[in-house]
Design an enzyme around this catalytic site. Structure first.
Site, PDB file in Angstrom:
ATOM      1  N   PRO A  10      31.992  42.957  40.052  1.00  0.00           N
ATOM      2  CA  PRO A  10      31.231  42.634  41.428  1.00  0.00           C
ATOM      3  C   PRO A  10      32.276  43.247  42.412  1.00  0.00           C
ATOM      4  CG  PRO A  10      32.224  40.495  40.365  1.00  0.00           C
ATOM      5  CD  PRO A  10      32.304  41.229  39.434  1.00  0.00           C
ATOM      6  N   ASN A  11      31.585  43.906  43.328  1.00  0.00           N
ATOM      7  CA  ASN A  11      32.003  44.452  44.579  1.00  0.00           C
ATOM      8  C   ASN A  11      32.990  45.677  44.484  1.00  0.00           C
ATOM      9  OD1 ASN A  11      30.705  42.273  46.090  1.00  0.00           O
ATOM     10  ND2 ASN A  11      32.253  40.902  45.334  1.00  0.00           N
ATOM     11  N   ARG A  18      35.612  48.537  51.220  1.00  0.00           N
ATOM     12  CA  ARG A  18      35.940  47.054  51.218  1.00  0.00           C
ATOM     13  C   ARG A  18      37.502  46.727  51.381  1.00  0.00           C
ATOM     14  NH1 ARG A  18      36.329  43.316  45.967  1.00  0.00           N
ATOM     15  NH2 ARG A  18      36.507  41.352  47.024  1.00  0.00           N
ATOM     16  N   TYR A  23      42.732  46.620  48.989  1.00  0.00           N
ATOM     17  CA  TYR A  23      42.375  47.318  47.899  1.00  0.00           C
ATOM     18  C   TYR A  23      42.716  48.924  48.030  1.00  0.00           C
ATOM     19  CZ  TYR A  23      40.055  42.967  46.633  1.00  0.00           C
ATOM     20  OH  TYR A  23      39.860  41.638  46.435  1.00  0.00           O
ATOM     21  N   ASN A  74      38.205  45.165  34.682  1.00  0.00           N
ATOM     22  CA  ASN A  74      38.518  44.672  36.116  1.00  0.00           C
ATOM     23  C   ASN A  74      37.268  43.894  36.362  1.00  0.00           C
ATOM     24  OD1 ASN A  74      38.989  43.885  38.703  1.00  0.00           O
ATOM     25  ND2 ASN A  74      39.606  46.156  39.338  1.00  0.00           N
ATOM     26  N   ALA A  77      36.121  38.650  40.872  1.00  0.00           N
ATOM     27  CA  ALA A  77      35.991  37.311  41.043  1.00  0.00           C
ATOM     28  C   ALA A  77      35.588  36.758  39.758  1.00  0.00           C
ATOM     29  CB  ALA A  77      35.236  37.056  42.341  1.00  0.00           C
ATOM     30  N   GLU A  98      43.059  43.353  30.931  1.00  0.00           N
ATOM     31  CA  GLU A  98      42.586  42.823  32.138  1.00  0.00           C
ATOM     32  C   GLU A  98      43.392  43.434  33.276  1.00  0.00           C
ATOM     33  OE1 GLU A  98      43.177  38.970  35.105  1.00  0.00           O
ATOM     34  OE2 GLU A  98      43.050  38.547  32.947  1.00  0.00           O
ATOM     35  N   HIS A 100      43.652  44.570  37.688  1.00  0.00           N
ATOM     36  CA  HIS A 100      43.339  44.089  39.036  1.00  0.00           C
ATOM     37  C   HIS A 100      44.086  45.248  39.952  1.00  0.00           C
ATOM     38  CE1 HIS A 100      41.418  40.383  38.011  1.00  0.00           C
ATOM     39  NE2 HIS A 100      42.542  40.253  37.178  1.00  0.00           N
ATOM     40  N   ARG A 107      48.139  36.498  45.959  1.00  0.00           N
ATOM     41  CA  ARG A 107      47.197  36.146  47.074  1.00  0.00           C
ATOM     42  C   ARG A 107      46.740  34.436  47.021  1.00  0.00           C
ATOM     43  NH1 ARG A 107      42.540  40.222  46.035  1.00  0.00           N
ATOM     44  NH2 ARG A 107      41.996  39.195  47.992  1.00  0.00           N
TER      45      ARG A 107
END
Length: 147
Positions: A10-11, A18, A23, A74, A77, A98, A100, A107
């Site tokens: 998502p996103n 964004r 990012y 990736n 969330a 995984e 990111h 964070r």
């Protein structure tokens, strides 16, 4: 030829616009081109998919079995919330890395929890778009070792 599925959650379709301070300004199309070019240099076929839907990501993981040699995920969330994605990864028995873009450990506290990491081969985070070829190399190294 090694076949790698790169899944983005998502996103991530909003990359480049964004929160560029978190990012970066690299778009998802830029990431895809980077991965395809890197795959060409390493002799790997790359399939690429992005979805904002948890179910679509699960379907893609299921469909990868017998088609791809491994997955780079990736999950955005969903990393921090989706037991269903974790179960899908466990069910297909493919190596998953995984990934990111940001360093999730630097964070918010909720980003420190990963259901995906529990079933992943490894985790790469904090290197921006450069993390994708790193993940490809790690996955291909794992596959070549026959582990």
């Amino acid at each position: 030829m090694t076949s790698i599925l790169i899944l983005n959650g998502p996103n991530l379709n909003l990359l480049g616009t964004r929160q560029p301070e978190v990012y970066g300004r690299t778009t998802l199309a830029d990431v895809e081109a980077l991965c395809r070019a890197h795959g060409d240099t390493r002799g790997a076929k790359v399939a690429f998919m992005q979805s904002n839907s948890e179910g679509a990501l699960i379907d893609a993981i299921h469909a990868a079995k017998g088609v791809h040699d491994g997955i780079i995920l990736n999950a955005g969330a969903y990393t921090h919330t989706s037991i269903a994605l974790m179960d899908a990864i466990s069910s297909v028995e493919l190596p998953v890395i995984e990934l990111h873009l940001s360093n999730v450990h630097a964070r918010e506290d909720f980003r420190h929890v990963s259901y995906i990491a529990r079933v992943a081969l490894g985790v790469i985070c904090g290197f921006g778009a450069a993390g994708y070829p790193l993940a490809m190399d790690a996955l291909m190294g794992h596959l070549a070792a026959g582990s």
